[in-house]
Write an enzyme that holds these catalytic residues in place. Structure first.
Site, PDB file in Angstrom:
ATOM      1  N   HIS A  54      -7.141  -3.766   3.759  1.00  0.00           N
ATOM      2  CA  HIS A  54      -8.272  -4.373   3.904  1.00  0.00           C
ATOM      3  C   HIS A  54      -8.270  -5.874   4.087  1.00  0.00           C
ATOM      4  O   HIS A  54      -7.120  -6.533   3.952  1.00  0.00           O
ATOM      5  CB  HIS A  54      -9.210  -4.338   2.549  1.00  0.00           C
ATOM      6  CG  HIS A  54      -9.554  -3.200   2.025  1.00  0.00           C
ATOM      7  ND1 HIS A  54     -10.390  -2.360   2.088  1.00  0.00           N
ATOM      8  CD2 HIS A  54      -8.602  -2.065   1.299  1.00  0.00           C
ATOM      9  CE1 HIS A  54     -10.322  -1.101   1.716  1.00  0.00           C
ATOM     10  NE2 HIS A  54      -9.206  -0.982   1.073  1.00  0.00           N
ATOM     11  N   GLU A 114      -6.106  -5.681  -0.550  1.00  0.00           N
ATOM     12  CA  GLU A 114      -6.667  -6.742   0.166  1.00  0.00           C
ATOM     13  C   GLU A 114      -5.991  -7.862   0.692  1.00  0.00           C
ATOM     14  O   GLU A 114      -5.174  -8.351   0.176  1.00  0.00           O
ATOM     15  CB  GLU A 114      -7.892  -7.474  -0.653  1.00  0.00           C
ATOM     16  CG  GLU A 114      -9.113  -6.184  -1.140  1.00  0.00           C
ATOM     17  CD  GLU A 114     -10.017  -6.138   0.025  1.00  0.00           C
ATOM     18  OE1 GLU A 114     -10.110  -6.782   1.090  1.00  0.00           O
ATOM     19  OE2 GLU A 114     -10.894  -5.404  -0.246  1.00  0.00           O
TER      20      GLU A 114
END
Length: 181
Positions: free
Chosen positions: A35, A117
């Site tokens: 992400h 992330e």
């Protein structure tokens, strides 16, 4: 780097998130989902990502935060622009990172994936330190888990998500993974 039996990565700063639950019984963790995030969008280095993932994001701190402060979500890991690694959820637990998703015919990707992330936005490039830390993390996870795939959030939630975006250099990551350690 080592990911221990407790699901925690040595060298990662631990910031426990409440946004997780148990994986379904017998779930094999076989997928990594990449992400990208920055809060506010395009701003780097603050504590807003950590605040979001720990349910402490103040809606009045920025106009964008009013839209997202009530969300209950977290990835397992965050790789900051400078390569710092932050861990929110042990890998054996189901972090709430993917939302409605599907990978190779399997829905509910949170059940069988680890969410990572990268601090950034889907229209910009990422830093050398991020690729180096990400490659080290992926190798460590691969020694601990039966991983068989790496996907972008946009791959598992097409039409809904665009991250990590066109600025993410997949060839650079693959080269870093293939390089001798």
């Amino acid at each position: 780097m080592i990911v221990g039996a407790d699901g925690l990565a040595d060298g990662a700063r631990q910031v426990p998130s409440p946004n997780w639950d148990e994986r379904p019984g017998g779930a094999e963790i076989s997928l990594l989902v990449l992400h990208s995030i920055s809060l506010p969008p395009g701003d780097y280095g603050g504590d807003a990502i950590e605040r979001l993932f720990t349910n402490r994001l103040a809606p009045e701190a920025h106009p964008y935060f009013r839209e997202i402060s009530a969300l209950k979500l977290s990835s397992h890991f965050l790789v900051r622009r400078d390569g710092e690694l932050v861990q929110f959820v042990p890998v054996a637990k189901r972090a709430w990172h993917a939302g409605e998703s599907s990978w190779r015919g399997r829905s509910r990707c949170n059940d069988f994936s680890v969410g990572i992330e990268l601090e950034g936005i889907d229209t910009a490039t990422f830093e050398a330190a991020q690729y180096a830390r990400l490659a080290a993390l992926l190798r460590a996870l691969g020694r601990r888990l039966p991983l068989r795939g790496i996907a972008a959030h946009s791959d598992i939630a097409p039409g809904r998500k665009t991250d990590p975006g066109g600025g993410f250099d997949w060839q650079r990551l693959l080269a870093a993974l293939a390089a001798p350690r």
